[in-house]
Design a protein around this motif. Structure first.
Motif, PDB file in Angstrom:
ATOM      1  N   VAL A  57     -13.212  -1.257   2.350  1.00 44.38           N
ATOM      2  CA  VAL A  57     -14.134  -0.413   1.769  1.00 44.38           C
ATOM      3  C   VAL A  57     -15.687  -0.720   1.740  1.00 44.38           C
ATOM      4  N   ASP A  58     -16.085  -1.853   2.135  1.00 48.07           N
ATOM      5  CA  ASP A  58     -17.475  -2.234   2.247  1.00 48.07           C
ATOM      6  C   ASP A  58     -17.931  -1.407   3.172  1.00 48.07           C
ATOM      7  N   CYS A  59     -17.469  -1.301   4.482  1.00 51.11           N
ATOM      8  CA  CYS A  59     -17.847  -0.495   5.803  1.00 51.11           C
ATOM      9  C   CYS A  59     -17.224   0.883   5.610  1.00 51.11           C
ATOM     10  N   HIS A  60     -15.981   1.158   5.172  1.00 51.93           N
ATOM     11  CA  HIS A  60     -15.468   2.526   5.082  1.00 51.93           C
ATOM     12  C   HIS A  60     -15.620   3.056   3.636  1.00 51.93           C
ATOM     13  N   GLN A  61     -16.934   3.116   3.214  1.00 47.18           N
ATOM     14  CA  GLN A  61     -17.252   4.004   1.996  1.00 47.18           C
ATOM     15  C   GLN A  61     -17.055   5.323   1.923  1.00 47.18           C
ATOM     16  N   ASN A  62     -16.777   5.859   0.876  1.00 41.61           N
ATOM     17  CA  ASN A  62     -16.343   7.257   0.787  1.00 41.61           C
ATOM     18  C   ASN A  62     -15.413   7.846   1.647  1.00 41.61           C
ATOM     19  N   GLN A  63     -14.350   7.027   1.932  1.00 43.30           N
ATOM     20  CA  GLN A  63     -13.385   7.394   3.105  1.00 43.30           C
ATOM     21  C   GLN A  63     -11.938   7.604   2.454  1.00 43.30           C
ATOM     22  N   GLY A  64     -11.945   7.829   0.949  1.00 46.81           N
ATOM     23  CA  GLY A  64     -10.801   7.989   0.271  1.00 46.81           C
ATOM     24  C   GLY A  64     -10.238   6.631  -0.290  1.00 46.81           C
ATOM     25  N   ASP A  65      -8.785   6.671  -0.627  1.00 49.58           N
ATOM     26  CA  ASP A  65      -8.121   5.491  -1.079  1.00 49.58           C
ATOM     27  C   ASP A  65      -6.754   5.175  -0.052  1.00 49.58           C
ATOM     28  N   ASP A  66      -6.781   6.004   1.152  1.00 41.52           N
ATOM     29  CA  ASP A  66      -5.812   5.529   1.863  1.00 41.52           C
ATOM     30  C   ASP A  66      -6.160   4.891   3.268  1.00 41.52           C
ATOM     31  N   PRO A  67      -6.261   3.499   3.362  1.00 41.48           N
ATOM     32  CA  PRO A  67      -6.841   2.755   4.320  1.00 41.48           C
ATOM     33  C   PRO A  67      -6.226   3.244   5.882  1.00 41.48           C
ATOM     34  N   SER A  68      -5.139   3.776   6.091  1.00 39.18           N
ATOM     35  CA  SER A  68      -4.390   4.187   7.050  1.00 39.18           C
ATOM     36  C   SER A  68      -4.990   5.445   7.785  1.00 39.18           C
ATOM     37  N   LYS A  69      -6.039   5.908   7.088  1.00 40.46           N
ATOM     38  CA  LYS A  69      -6.576   7.120   7.321  1.00 40.46           C
ATOM     39  C   LYS A  69      -8.171   6.942   7.541  1.00 40.46           C
ATOM     40  N   PHE A  70      -8.570   5.802   7.491  1.00 43.90           N
ATOM     41  CA  PHE A  70     -10.158   5.406   7.605  1.00 43.90           C
ATOM     42  C   PHE A  70     -10.372   5.712   9.052  1.00 43.90           C
ATOM     43  N   LYS A  71     -11.520   6.323   9.012  1.00 40.93           N
ATOM     44  CA  LYS A  71     -12.261   6.503  10.454  1.00 40.93           C
ATOM     45  C   LYS A  71     -13.379   5.515  11.001  1.00 40.93           C
ATOM     46  N   ALA A  72     -13.563   5.573  12.132  1.00 38.14           N
ATOM     47  CA  ALA A  72     -14.730   4.664  12.498  1.00 38.14           C
ATOM     48  C   ALA A  72     -16.131   5.107  12.030  1.00 38.14           C
ATOM     49  N   ILE A  73     -16.843   3.929  11.546  1.00 33.89           N
ATOM     50  CA  ILE A  73     -17.953   4.126  10.714  1.00 33.89           C
ATOM     51  C   ILE A  73     -19.089   4.438  11.644  1.00 33.89           C
ATOM     52  N   GLY A  74     -19.278   4.524  12.810  1.00 31.23           N
ATOM     53  CA  GLY A  74     -20.440   5.059  13.432  1.00 31.23           C
ATOM     54  C   GLY A  74     -21.577   3.959  13.321  1.00 31.23           C
ATOM     55  N   ASP A  75     -22.772   4.367  14.030  1.00 29.55           N
ATOM     56  CA  ASP A  75     -23.955   3.833  13.714  1.00 29.55           C
ATOM     57  C   ASP A  75     -24.386   3.763  12.449  1.00 29.55           C
ATOM     58  N   ALA A  76     -24.280   4.853  11.552  1.00 30.11           N
ATOM     59  CA  ALA A  76     -24.834   5.023  10.236  1.00 30.11           C
ATOM     60  C   ALA A  76     -24.300   3.635   9.282  1.00 30.11           C
ATOM     61  N   GLY A  77     -22.988   3.812   9.673  1.00 30.82           N
ATOM     62  CA  GLY A  77     -22.246   2.628   8.866  1.00 30.82           C
ATOM     63  C   GLY A  77     -22.831   1.297   9.471  1.00 30.82           C
ATOM     64  N   CYS A  78     -23.003   1.027  10.664  1.00 29.80           N
ATOM     65  CA  CYS A  78     -23.238  -0.448  11.072  1.00 29.80           C
ATOM     66  C   CYS A  78     -24.705  -0.668  10.555  1.00 29.80           C
ATOM     67  N   LEU A  79     -25.697   0.475  10.429  1.00 28.27           N
ATOM     68  CA  LEU A  79     -26.948   0.207  10.296  1.00 28.27           C
ATOM     69  C   LEU A  79     -27.099   0.371   8.702  1.00 28.27           C
ATOM     70  N   SER A  80     -26.342   0.644   8.183  1.00 30.27           N
ATOM     71  CA  SER A  80     -26.503   0.480   6.473  1.00 30.27           C
ATOM     72  C   SER A  80     -26.738  -1.024   6.131  1.00 30.27           C
TER      73      SER A  80
END
Length: 145
Positions: A57-80
């Protein structure tokens, strides 16, 4: 905690400070996300992130509570954490003299997507080596993305 482990943690934190990364500041109001051992095994994180005790969840913020449905974080996630492509390009400015700065490519400037080379849950690649396989070892001096 043994001395070697303390030194490793200090080195990671110091390098983050030097190279422009911020440690994520999680939202204290977020529901706890439970990640199964199977998912952790399938989606291992890089050792330098693991040493910092990052969790999904440190990278997959605001993606819900089901880790099997997490999506790639893209540049915005890396650059955060890693701030900006411009800062990353400046960090490797010493490579500009060889026209070999991967974050300020002679072909693309600082416009490449982070995941064109860097991947968290699978081996990273060096896109430059697709055409410059013989030059890359000299440019990168053994460093991998």
């Amino acid at each position: 905690m043994n001395k070697l482990k303390l030194i490793a943690i200090f080195a990671c934190l110091f390098s983050l400070h030097l190279f422009g990364a911020d440690i994520p500041k999680g939202d204290l109001n977020v529901t706890k996300v439970v990640v199964s051992d199977e998912l952790r095994a399938k989606y291992k994180i890089k050792p330098h992130h693991e040493h910092l005790s990052f969790d999904c969840v440190d990278c997959h913020q605001n993606q819900g509570d089901d880790p099997s449905k997490f999506k790639a974080i893209g540049d915005a996630g890396c650059l955060s954490c890693h701030k900006s492509k411009k800062l990353l390009a400046q960090r490797l400015k010493f490579m500009d003299t060889l026209k070999a700065n991967p974050h300020n490519s002679v072909h693309d400037g600082p416009t490449l997507y982070c995941d064109e080379c860097h991947n968290e849950h699978k081996p990273s690649t060096n896109m430059c080596s697709e055409c410059h396989e013989h030059e890359v070892p000299q440019w990168m001096n053994g460093v991998t993305p």
